[in-house]
Design a protein around this motif. Structure first.
Motif, mmCIF file in Angstrom:
data_model
loop_
_atom_site.group_PDB
_atom_site.id
_atom_site.type_symbol
_atom_site.label_atom_id
_atom_site.label_comp_id
_atom_site.label_asym_id
_atom_site.label_seq_id
_atom_site.Cartn_x
_atom_site.Cartn_y
_atom_site.Cartn_z
ATOM 1 N N ASP A 191 17.983 -5.858 -48.711
ATOM 2 C CA ASP A 191 17.956 -5.840 -50.209
ATOM 3 C C ASP A 191 17.455 -4.672 -51.068
ATOM 4 N N ARG A 192 18.043 -4.454 -52.209
ATOM 5 C CA ARG A 192 17.584 -3.215 -53.042
ATOM 6 C C ARG A 192 16.233 -2.793 -52.966
ATOM 7 N N ILE A 193 15.693 -1.594 -52.911
ATOM 8 C CA ILE A 193 14.465 -1.130 -53.192
ATOM 9 C C ILE A 193 14.239 -1.152 -54.711
ATOM 10 N N GLN A 194 13.509 -1.996 -55.161
ATOM 11 C CA GLN A 194 13.077 -2.009 -56.556
ATOM 12 C C GLN A 194 11.597 -1.958 -57.019
ATOM 13 N N SER A 195 11.309 -0.942 -57.802
ATOM 14 C CA SER A 195 9.744 -0.667 -58.169
ATOM 15 C C SER A 195 9.170 -1.551 -58.841
ATOM 16 N N ARG A 196 10.045 -2.869 -59.455
ATOM 17 C CA ARG A 196 9.123 -3.958 -60.240
ATOM 18 C C ARG A 196 8.432 -4.858 -59.439
ATOM 19 N N PHE A 197 8.829 -4.628 -57.845
ATOM 20 C CA PHE A 197 7.644 -5.487 -57.101
ATOM 21 C C PHE A 197 6.573 -4.585 -56.554
ATOM 22 N N VAL A 198 5.498 -4.775 -57.226
ATOM 23 C CA VAL A 198 4.426 -3.879 -57.212
ATOM 24 C C VAL A 198 4.089 -3.523 -55.837
ATOM 25 N N CYS A 199 3.898 -4.673 -55.072
ATOM 26 C CA CYS A 199 3.427 -4.448 -53.484
ATOM 27 C C CYS A 199 4.784 -3.760 -52.707
ATOM 28 N N LEU A 200 5.894 -3.581 -53.192
ATOM 29 C CA LEU A 200 6.926 -3.299 -52.428
ATOM 30 C C LEU A 200 7.401 -1.738 -52.647
ATOM 31 N N GLY A 201 7.969 -1.617 -53.738
ATOM 32 C CA GLY A 201 8.414 -0.414 -54.123
ATOM 33 C C GLY A 201 7.952 0.520 -54.781
ATOM 34 N N ARG A 202 6.752 0.296 -55.411
ATOM 35 C CA ARG A 202 5.946 1.168 -56.467
ATOM 36 C C ARG A 202 5.589 2.473 -55.548
ATOM 37 N N ALA A 203 5.360 2.246 -54.433
ATOM 38 C CA ALA A 203 4.949 3.626 -53.766
ATOM 39 C C ALA A 203 5.978 4.597 -53.415
ATOM 40 N N PHE A 204 7.053 3.805 -52.980
ATOM 41 C CA PHE A 204 8.250 4.493 -52.653
ATOM 42 C C PHE A 204 8.882 5.224 -53.976
ATOM 43 N N ASP A 205 9.002 4.482 -55.024
ATOM 44 C CA ASP A 205 9.389 4.979 -56.308
ATOM 45 C C ASP A 205 8.374 6.267 -56.579
ATOM 46 N N ASN A 206 7.161 6.165 -56.649
ATOM 47 C CA ASN A 206 6.242 7.317 -56.937
ATOM 48 C C ASN A 206 6.488 8.530 -55.709
ATOM 49 N N MET A 207 6.749 8.147 -54.569
ATOM 50 C CA MET A 207 7.186 9.377 -53.774
ATOM 51 C C MET A 207 8.399 10.179 -54.160
ATOM 52 N N VAL A 208 9.345 9.192 -54.411
ATOM 53 C CA VAL A 208 10.573 9.785 -55.004
ATOM 54 C C VAL A 208 10.282 10.536 -56.400
ATOM 55 N N THR A 209 9.813 9.930 -57.487
ATOM 56 C CA THR A 209 9.150 10.728 -58.412
ATOM 57 C C THR A 209 8.563 12.192 -58.347
ATOM 58 N N SER A 210 7.813 12.064 -57.347
ATOM 59 C CA SER A 210 7.039 13.404 -57.067
ATOM 60 C C SER A 210 8.167 14.478 -56.342
ATOM 61 N N MET A 211 9.314 14.026 -55.692
ATOM 62 C CA MET A 211 10.227 14.910 -55.370
ATOM 63 C C MET A 211 11.281 15.317 -56.266
ATOM 64 N N MET A 212 11.231 14.775 -57.641
ATOM 65 C CA MET A 212 12.396 14.884 -58.753
ATOM 66 C C MET A 212 11.927 15.912 -59.626
ATOM 67 N N ILE A 213 12.637 16.643 -60.388
ATOM 68 C CA ILE A 213 12.465 17.644 -61.312
ATOM 69 C C ILE A 213 12.020 17.039 -62.448
ATOM 70 N N PRO A 214 10.890 17.472 -63.029
ATOM 71 C CA PRO A 214 10.573 16.808 -64.243
ATOM 72 C C PRO A 214 11.331 17.046 -65.472
ATOM 73 N N VAL A 215 11.398 15.964 -66.305
ATOM 74 C CA VAL A 215 12.546 16.207 -67.159
ATOM 75 C C VAL A 215 11.646 16.454 -68.416
ATOM 76 N N CYS A 216 12.173 17.642 -69.242
ATOM 77 C CA CYS A 216 11.590 18.484 -70.356
ATOM 78 C C CYS A 216 11.708 17.417 -71.670
#
Length: 145
Positions: free
Chosen positions: A120-145
């Motif tokens: 299944d797709r990894i989706q951040s809308r499931f609090v218990c499932l994808g939120r931590a994964f999504d937060n980790m990916v966000t920390s690796m991304m370039i911040p948008v100005c």
């Protein structure tokens, strides 16, 4: 820092793709999907050596004028693709390798979750499932100005 991070299933369909800035999202999706051919070539070139080898990092898949595309493959043939801005010369190979390790560890945490159905797709809308994964990916991304 990355501008696009993708997790691709063994059967080459996307489990997770996130890119920033969002106006180039289609361009990044295209780059990720075209890089899958290079990933397959590198895996087949390694042959049996990949099974015996502990290093799953594929390195630079291909550079473009503006971006560099890196790859990583797990033992279960799930592929991680990361697109990095080529103007960032301070980003070294070891740093990209560690970013992939963090991504792999976070993906492993998702797979170990009893509420996740593999494939299944990894989706951040499931609090218990994808939120931590999504937060980790966000920390690796370039911040948008």
């Amino acid at each position: 820092m990355a501008v696009c991070v993708a997790v691709i299933a063994k059967e080459n369909y996307p489990l997770y793709i996130r890119s920033t800035p969002t106006e180039n999202e289609l361009k990044f999706h295209y780059m990720v999907h075209t890089s899958l051919d290079v990933v397959d070539e590198k895996i087949s070139a390694m042959g049996k050596a990949l099974v015996d080898q502990r290093e799953l990092y594929l390195g630079l898949l291909y550079p473009t004028e503006d971006y560099k595309v890196y790859g990583y493959v797990t033992n279960s043939k799930v592929k991680f693709v990361m697109v990095v801005d080529s103007s960032n010369t301070a980003l070294r190979d070891n740093e990209i390798r560690s970013m992939f390790r963090k991504l792999h560890n976070s993906y492993t945490d998702v797979m170990c979750n009893p509420f996740y159905n593999p494939g299944d797709r990894i989706q951040s809308r499931f609090v218990c499932l994808g939120r931590a994964f999504d937060n980790m990916v966000t920390s690796m991304m370039i911040p948008v100005c």
